[in-house]
Design a protein around this motif. Structure first.
Motif, mmCIF file in Angstrom:
data_model
loop_
_atom_site.group_PDB
_atom_site.id
_atom_site.type_symbol
_atom_site.label_atom_id
_atom_site.label_comp_id
_atom_site.label_asym_id
_atom_site.label_seq_id
_atom_site.Cartn_x
_atom_site.Cartn_y
_atom_site.Cartn_z
ATOM 1 N N GLY A 257 0.961 -1.260 0.019
ATOM 2 C CA GLY A 257 0.008 -0.003 0.204
ATOM 3 C C GLY A 257 0.883 1.134 0.102
ATOM 4 O O GLY A 257 1.992 1.384 0.525
ATOM 5 N N ASP A 258 0.280 2.496 -0.472
ATOM 6 C CA ASP A 258 0.962 3.759 -0.657
ATOM 7 C C ASP A 258 0.057 4.674 0.341
ATOM 8 O O ASP A 258 -1.139 4.707 0.496
ATOM 9 C CB ASP A 258 0.911 4.293 -1.911
ATOM 10 N N CYS A 259 1.197 5.767 0.956
ATOM 11 C CA CYS A 259 0.304 6.680 1.857
ATOM 12 C C CYS A 259 0.944 7.798 1.443
ATOM 13 O O CYS A 259 2.184 7.856 1.451
ATOM 14 C CB CYS A 259 0.698 6.160 3.422
ATOM 15 N N TRP B 277 4.845 7.515 1.012
ATOM 16 C CA TRP B 277 5.518 6.546 1.829
ATOM 17 C C TRP B 277 4.870 5.094 0.877
ATOM 18 O O TRP B 277 3.889 4.856 0.677
ATOM 19 C CB TRP B 277 4.976 6.282 3.145
ATOM 20 N N LYS B 278 5.830 4.107 0.740
ATOM 21 C CA LYS B 278 5.502 2.989 -0.138
ATOM 22 C C LYS B 278 5.758 1.686 0.633
ATOM 23 O O LYS B 278 6.804 1.258 1.043
ATOM 24 C CB LYS B 278 6.533 2.991 -1.321
ATOM 25 N N GLY B 279 4.761 0.995 0.763
ATOM 26 C CA GLY B 279 4.650 -0.181 1.319
ATOM 27 C C GLY B 279 4.446 -0.194 2.919
ATOM 28 O O GLY B 279 4.684 0.806 3.649
ATOM 29 N N ALA C 47 5.931 -1.726 5.523
ATOM 30 C CA ALA C 47 6.961 -1.611 6.465
ATOM 31 C C ALA C 47 7.347 -0.081 6.444
ATOM 32 O O ALA C 47 7.574 0.382 7.483
ATOM 33 C CB ALA C 47 8.061 -2.361 5.769
ATOM 34 N N GLN C 48 7.460 0.733 5.157
ATOM 35 C CA GLN C 48 7.908 2.321 5.219
ATOM 36 C C GLN C 48 6.866 2.858 5.959
ATOM 37 O O GLN C 48 7.326 3.798 6.760
ATOM 38 C CB GLN C 48 8.037 2.614 3.835
ATOM 39 N N ILE C 49 5.678 2.587 5.782
ATOM 40 C CA ILE C 49 4.612 3.248 6.490
ATOM 41 C C ILE C 49 4.627 3.293 8.218
ATOM 42 O O ILE C 49 4.807 4.211 8.844
ATOM 43 C CB ILE C 49 3.041 2.836 6.260
ATOM 44 N N GLU C 50 4.719 2.003 8.464
ATOM 45 C CA GLU C 50 5.119 1.701 9.908
ATOM 46 C C GLU C 50 6.280 2.342 10.461
ATOM 47 O O GLU C 50 6.455 3.181 11.607
ATOM 48 C CB GLU C 50 5.468 0.065 10.288
ATOM 49 N N SER C 51 7.445 2.428 9.724
ATOM 50 C CA SER C 51 8.721 3.010 9.925
ATOM 51 C C SER C 51 8.727 4.573 10.246
ATOM 52 O O SER C 51 8.966 5.092 11.266
ATOM 53 C CB SER C 51 9.992 2.619 9.106
ATOM 54 N N LYS C 52 7.831 5.166 9.097
ATOM 55 C CA LYS C 52 7.733 6.742 9.404
ATOM 56 C C LYS C 52 6.947 7.130 10.499
ATOM 57 O O LYS C 52 7.147 7.980 11.141
ATOM 58 C CB LYS C 52 7.273 7.192 7.936
ATOM 59 N N LEU C 53 5.960 6.153 10.758
ATOM 60 C CA LEU C 53 5.026 6.651 11.741
ATOM 61 C C LEU C 53 5.451 6.236 13.062
ATOM 62 O O LEU C 53 5.341 6.959 13.893
ATOM 63 C CB LEU C 53 3.625 5.503 11.691
ATOM 64 N N THR C 54 6.279 5.223 13.189
ATOM 65 C CA THR C 54 7.090 5.237 14.317
ATOM 66 C C THR C 54 7.962 6.277 14.906
ATOM 67 O O THR C 54 8.098 6.849 16.014
ATOM 68 C CB THR C 54 8.063 3.797 14.373
ATOM 69 N N PHE D 151 -3.680 5.581 -0.176
ATOM 70 C CA PHE D 151 -4.129 6.650 0.909
ATOM 71 C C PHE D 151 -3.696 8.103 0.288
ATOM 72 O O PHE D 151 -2.443 8.365 0.305
ATOM 73 C CB PHE D 151 -3.664 6.079 2.023
ATOM 74 N N GLN D 152 -4.391 9.039 0.238
ATOM 75 C CA GLN D 152 -4.112 10.423 0.163
ATOM 76 C C GLN D 152 -4.667 11.110 1.116
ATOM 77 O O GLN D 152 -5.784 11.394 1.387
ATOM 78 C CB GLN D 152 -4.568 10.835 -1.250
ATOM 79 N N ASN D 153 -3.902 12.129 1.845
ATOM 80 C CA ASN D 153 -4.497 13.012 2.955
ATOM 81 C C ASN D 153 -4.247 14.480 2.454
ATOM 82 O O ASN D 153 -3.157 14.738 1.848
ATOM 83 C CB ASN D 153 -3.493 12.794 4.131
ATOM 84 N N THR D 154 -5.205 15.276 2.652
ATOM 85 C CA THR D 154 -5.226 16.568 2.282
ATOM 86 C C THR D 154 -5.745 17.464 3.606
ATOM 87 O O THR D 154 -6.713 17.174 4.243
ATOM 88 C CB THR D 154 -5.943 16.787 1.199
#
Length: 166
Positions: free
Chosen positions: A58-60, A68-70, A72-79, A147-150
């Motif tokens: 998934g993309d965010c 953020w791509k995938g 694992a990267q979403i979790e890392s960035k949010l951590t 996911f796109q946030n604005t």
């Protein structure tokens, strides 16, 4: 796959979509009680649980436009984000609208508000916004594929002309 505290993010994602009206048999009580699931993972500041709402690939695109791509990267960035900037933040989902495109694809618009973020100088403070989510049903579970946030501000009429000089 289990997030922290032993709860299952797959069930969390199913609840998120069910609360938005995709589950045909979801009552309005179900929607009211489950629609805050995304906020629940955020407000626990649980990066693994929040990332578990996404497909593996998934993309965010966050509210600042960072892609953020995938999972694992979403979790890392949010951590990293939950370590300080969002450590005391509280997310409230204020409205959700879902359109089922097929039995396994849906689009959701999610309006939200936030308090408690500690953004550094020069970065906008996330106070309210709208997400668009493309969800995919995989192995019986709804997960966010994209996911796109604005940022959002209350709508008002466009000016009819240039501002008048004082």
């Amino acid at each position: 796959m289990k997030g922290r505290a032993g709860w299952n993010p797959w069930l969390l994602s199913l609840a998120l979509v069910a609360s938005s009206g995709i589950a045909a048999d979801a009552s309005s009580d179900d929607e009211a009680s489950i629609r805050q699931v995304q906020a629940f993972a955020w407000n626990r500041h649980d990066a693994a649980a929040y990332a578990g709402l996404f497909t593996e690939d998934g993309d965010c695109v966050n509210v600042l436009g960072w892609w953020w791509k995938g999972r694992a990267q979403i979790e890392s960035k949010l951590t990293a984000a939950f370590a300080y900037v969002f450590r005391e933040s509280q997310l409230t989902v204020t409205d959700t609208s879902v359109r089922l495109l097929s039995p396994s694809i849906a689009i959701a618009h999610v309006s939200w508000t936030m308090t408690g973020a500690k953004t550094p100088p020069g970065m906008p403070e996330p106070r309210q916004g709208i997400e668009i989510q493309v969800l995919q049903k995989k192995s019986g579970h709804w997960l966010i594929q994209s996911f796109q946030n604005t940022h959002a501000v209350p709508e008002r009429p466009f000016p009819a002309g240039p501002p008048t000089a004082p």
